[in-house]
Scaffold this motif. Structure first.
Motif, PDB file in Angstrom:
ATOM      1  N   ALA A  70      42.275  79.790  34.886  1.00  0.00           N
ATOM      2  CA  ALA A  70      40.890  79.565  34.456  1.00  0.00           C
ATOM      3  C   ALA A  70      40.038  80.805  34.711  1.00  0.00           C
ATOM      4  O   ALA A  70      39.220  81.194  33.868  1.00  0.00           O
ATOM      5  CB  ALA A  70      40.310  78.348  35.180  1.00  0.00           C
ATOM      6  N   ALA A  71      40.237  81.439  35.855  1.00  0.00           N
ATOM      7  CA  ALA A  71      39.475  82.649  36.169  1.00  0.00           C
ATOM      8  C   ALA A  71      39.833  83.777  35.207  1.00  0.00           C
ATOM      9  O   ALA A  71      38.954  84.523  34.754  1.00  0.00           O
ATOM     10  CB  ALA A  71      39.738  83.068  37.605  1.00  0.00           C
ATOM     11  N   LYS A  72      41.099  83.888  34.874  1.00  0.00           N
ATOM     12  CA  LYS A  72      41.560  84.940  33.957  1.00  0.00           C
ATOM     13  C   LYS A  72      40.935  84.771  32.572  1.00  0.00           C
ATOM     14  O   LYS A  72      40.588  85.742  31.925  1.00  0.00           O
ATOM     15  CB  LYS A  72      43.085  84.917  33.862  1.00  0.00           C
ATOM     16  N   HIS A  73      40.775  83.534  32.134  1.00  0.00           N
ATOM     17  CA  HIS A  73      40.267  83.263  30.786  1.00  0.00           C
ATOM     18  C   HIS A  73      38.831  82.740  30.794  1.00  0.00           C
ATOM     19  O   HIS A  73      38.369  82.212  29.779  1.00  0.00           O
ATOM     20  CB  HIS A  73      41.182  82.255  30.075  1.00  0.00           C
ATOM     21  N   GLU A  74      38.152  82.850  31.942  1.00  0.00           N
ATOM     22  CA  GLU A  74      36.764  82.382  32.081  1.00  0.00           C
ATOM     23  C   GLU A  74      36.622  80.939  31.619  1.00  0.00           C
ATOM     24  O   GLU A  74      35.747  80.597  30.825  1.00  0.00           O
ATOM     25  CB  GLU A  74      35.812  83.311  31.335  1.00  0.00           C
ATOM     26  N   ASN A  75      37.523  80.090  32.123  1.00  0.00           N
ATOM     27  CA  ASN A  75      37.574  78.657  31.825  1.00  0.00           C
ATOM     28  C   ASN A  75      37.871  78.349  30.361  1.00  0.00           C
ATOM     29  O   ASN A  75      37.677  77.228  29.916  1.00  0.00           O
ATOM     30  CB  ASN A  75      36.296  77.941  32.272  1.00  0.00           C
ATOM     31  N   GLY A  76      38.354  79.319  29.620  1.00  0.00           N
ATOM     32  CA  GLY A  76      38.734  79.100  28.226  1.00  0.00           C
ATOM     33  C   GLY A  76      40.210  78.781  28.120  1.00  0.00           C
ATOM     34  O   GLY A  76      40.928  78.704  29.119  1.00  0.00           O
ATOM     35  N   PRO A  77      40.697  78.585  26.891  1.00  0.00           N
ATOM     36  CA  PRO A  77      42.117  78.264  26.709  1.00  0.00           C
ATOM     37  C   PRO A  77      43.021  79.443  27.066  1.00  0.00           C
ATOM     38  O   PRO A  77      42.649  80.603  26.884  1.00  0.00           O
ATOM     39  CB  PRO A  77      42.220  77.909  25.229  1.00  0.00           C
ATOM     40  N   ALA A  78      44.201  79.130  27.571  1.00  0.00           N
ATOM     41  CA  ALA A  78      45.199  80.148  27.918  1.00  0.00           C
ATOM     42  C   ALA A  78      46.084  80.399  26.703  1.00  0.00           C
ATOM     43  O   ALA A  78      45.894  79.800  25.643  1.00  0.00           O
ATOM     44  CB  ALA A  78      46.027  79.662  29.100  1.00  0.00           C
ATOM     45  N   ILE A  79      47.093  81.234  26.883  1.00  0.00           N
ATOM     46  CA  ILE A  79      48.029  81.490  25.787  1.00  0.00           C
ATOM     47  C   ILE A  79      48.792  80.203  25.472  1.00  0.00           C
ATOM     48  O   ILE A  79      48.859  79.292  26.290  1.00  0.00           O
ATOM     49  CB  ILE A  79      49.004  82.636  26.113  1.00  0.00           C
ATOM     50  N   SER A  80      49.371  80.141  24.313  1.00  0.00           N
ATOM     51  CA  SER A  80      50.104  78.956  23.889  1.00  0.00           C
ATOM     52  C   SER A  80      51.392  78.791  24.683  1.00  0.00           C
ATOM     53  O   SER A  80      52.073  79.775  24.992  1.00  0.00           O
ATOM     54  CB  SER A  80      50.445  79.055  22.407  1.00  0.00           C
ATOM     55  N   HIS A  81      51.718  77.550  24.968  1.00  0.00           N
ATOM     56  CA  HIS A  81      52.968  77.264  25.667  1.00  0.00           C
ATOM     57  C   HIS A  81      54.174  77.439  24.737  1.00  0.00           C
ATOM     58  O   HIS A  81      55.311  77.392  25.187  1.00  0.00           O
ATOM     59  CB  HIS A  81      52.945  75.842  26.242  1.00  0.00           C
ATOM     60  N   LYS A  82      53.918  77.682  23.474  1.00  0.00           N
ATOM     61  CA  LYS A  82      54.995  77.852  22.503  1.00  0.00           C
ATOM     62  C   LYS A  82      55.416  79.317  22.344  1.00  0.00           C
ATOM     63  O   LYS A  82      56.274  79.621  21.517  1.00  0.00           O
ATOM     64  CB  LYS A  82      54.573  77.285  21.152  1.00  0.00           C
ATOM     65  N   ALA A  83      54.834  80.201  23.144  1.00  0.00           N
ATOM     66  CA  ALA A  83      55.206  81.615  23.083  1.00  0.00           C
ATOM     67  C   ALA A  83      56.656  81.777  23.556  1.00  0.00           C
ATOM     68  O   ALA A  83      57.216  80.875  24.182  1.00  0.00           O
ATOM     69  CB  ALA A  83      54.265  82.441  23.943  1.00  0.00           C
ATOM     70  N   ASN A  85      59.925  83.044  25.724  1.00  0.00           N
ATOM     71  CA  ASN A  85      60.151  82.975  27.170  1.00  0.00           C
ATOM     72  C   ASN A  85      59.731  84.237  27.910  1.00  0.00           C
ATOM     73  O   ASN A  85      59.157  84.161  28.999  1.00  0.00           O
ATOM     74  CB  ASN A  85      61.621  82.661  27.458  1.00  0.00           C
ATOM     75  N   ASP A  86      60.015  85.400  27.349  1.00  0.00           N
ATOM     76  CA  ASP A  86      59.648  86.654  28.008  1.00  0.00           C
ATOM     77  C   ASP A  86      58.135  86.782  28.146  1.00  0.00           C
ATOM     78  O   ASP A  86      57.630  87.223  29.175  1.00  0.00           O
ATOM     79  CB  ASP A  86      60.219  87.860  27.243  1.00  0.00           C
ATOM     80  N   THR A  87      57.414  86.392  27.104  1.00  0.00           N
ATOM     81  CA  THR A  87      55.947  86.430  27.147  1.00  0.00           C
ATOM     82  C   THR A  87      55.411  85.472  28.201  1.00  0.00           C
ATOM     83  O   THR A  87      54.495  85.819  28.954  1.00  0.00           O
ATOM     84  CB  THR A  87      55.361  86.060  25.761  1.00  0.00           C
ATOM     85  N   LEU A  88      55.984  84.281  28.275  1.00  0.00           N
ATOM     86  CA  LEU A  88      55.535  83.288  29.262  1.00  0.00           C
ATOM     87  C   LEU A  88      55.766  83.776  30.686  1.00  0.00           C
ATOM     88  O   LEU A  88      54.878  83.652  31.546  1.00  0.00           O
ATOM     89  CB  LEU A  88      56.255  81.957  29.034  1.00  0.00           C
ATOM     90  N   TYR A 105      61.390  78.783  36.117  1.00  0.00           N
ATOM     91  CA  TYR A 105      61.954  79.018  34.787  1.00  0.00           C
ATOM     92  C   TYR A 105      60.851  79.027  33.730  1.00  0.00           C
ATOM     93  O   TYR A 105      59.730  78.560  33.960  1.00  0.00           O
ATOM     94  CB  TYR A 105      62.984  77.929  34.456  1.00  0.00           C
ATOM     95  N   ALA A 106      61.212  79.530  32.553  1.00  0.00           N
ATOM     96  CA  ALA A 106      60.264  79.569  31.444  1.00  0.00           C
ATOM     97  C   ALA A 106      59.803  78.162  31.081  1.00  0.00           C
ATOM     98  O   ALA A 106      58.639  77.963  30.708  1.00  0.00           O
ATOM     99  CB  ALA A 106      60.900  80.252  30.234  1.00  0.00           C
ATOM    100  N   SER A 107      60.677  77.163  31.220  1.00  0.00           N
ATOM    101  CA  SER A 107      60.284  75.778  30.920  1.00  0.00           C
ATOM    102  C   SER A 107      59.180  75.299  31.872  1.00  0.00           C
ATOM    103  O   SER A 107      58.314  74.520  31.469  1.00  0.00           O
ATOM    104  CB  SER A 107      61.496  74.852  30.998  1.00  0.00           C
ATOM    105  N   ASP A 108      59.205  75.778  33.113  1.00  0.00           N
ATOM    106  CA  ASP A 108      58.150  75.432  34.068  1.00  0.00           C
ATOM    107  C   ASP A 108      56.811  76.034  33.626  1.00  0.00           C
ATOM    108  O   ASP A 108      55.776  75.381  33.682  1.00  0.00           O
ATOM    109  CB  ASP A 108      58.491  75.940  35.474  1.00  0.00           C
ATOM    110  N   VAL A 109      56.853  77.274  33.178  1.00  0.00           N
ATOM    111  CA  VAL A 109      55.639  77.956  32.724  1.00  0.00           C
ATOM    112  C   VAL A 109      55.093  77.261  31.484  1.00  0.00           C
ATOM    113  O   VAL A 109      53.875  77.104  31.333  1.00  0.00           O
ATOM    114  CB  VAL A 109      55.909  79.456  32.455  1.00  0.00           C
TER     115      VAL A 109
END
Length: 157
Positions: A70-83, A85-88, A105-109
């Motif tokens: 939340a702090a990184k995105h100023e309470n906005g949406p984060a990156i998509s969980h569909k990215a 595995n390396d990106t996640l 694991y990437a599934s946890d992220v």
């Protein structure tokens, strides 16, 4: 961010809010569509407030990781969980540099980001540190006002 009554139910998509406990289980309300379901005690249910992520220093509560997102995105949406595995995993490395690469694991992220974006879409992402800072600022503003008259009294004496 309060995750005390937010649930993940195995075999059911999305997140749920705990509404009422019953003799045989509880009633939960879906955050996605608002439908209420009954969940028996045999179901595998996880409270988000009880989930932690492995780090090299021990375990870090999920709420702290979500607050960092939340702090990184100023309470906005984060990156998509569909990215991919390396990106996640690279994203988690930015948010939580000390996470244990062998046990997370990437599934946890994917779950963490999916849950965060779901909570953010429902307006449930509130940075507690910002609330505390606001409360401290109010206290600090009030404190000098009460101290000024004392200082003025000392000057008059």
């Amino acid at each position: 961010m309060n995750l005390e009554k937010i649930l993940s139910i195995s075999g059911k998509p999305g997140l749920y809010v705990l509404r009422v406990q019953t003799r045989s289980g509880f009633v939960a309300e879906s955050l996605s569509d608002g439908k209420k379901i009954t969940v028996n005690l045999k179901s595998n249910v996880s409270l988000l407030s009880e989930i932690s992520i492995y780090t090299h220093d021990g375990e870090k509560p999920l709420v702290e990781i979500m607050e960092a997102i939340a702090a990184k995105h100023e309470n906005g949406p984060a990156i998509s969980h569909k990215a991919d595995n390396d990106t996640l995993l690279a994203y988690l490395k930015e948010v939580l540099p000390t996470y244990d690469e062998e046990r997370v694991y990437a599934s946890d992220v994917k779950k963490i980001l999916n849950w965060y974006n779901t909570l953010q879409a429902k307006g449930m992402v509130i940075e507690e540190k910002a609330e505390e800072a606001t409360a401290e600022a109010v206290v600090e503003e009030a404190a000098p006002e009460t101290e000024k008259p004392k200082a003025a009294k000392k000057v008059k004496e």
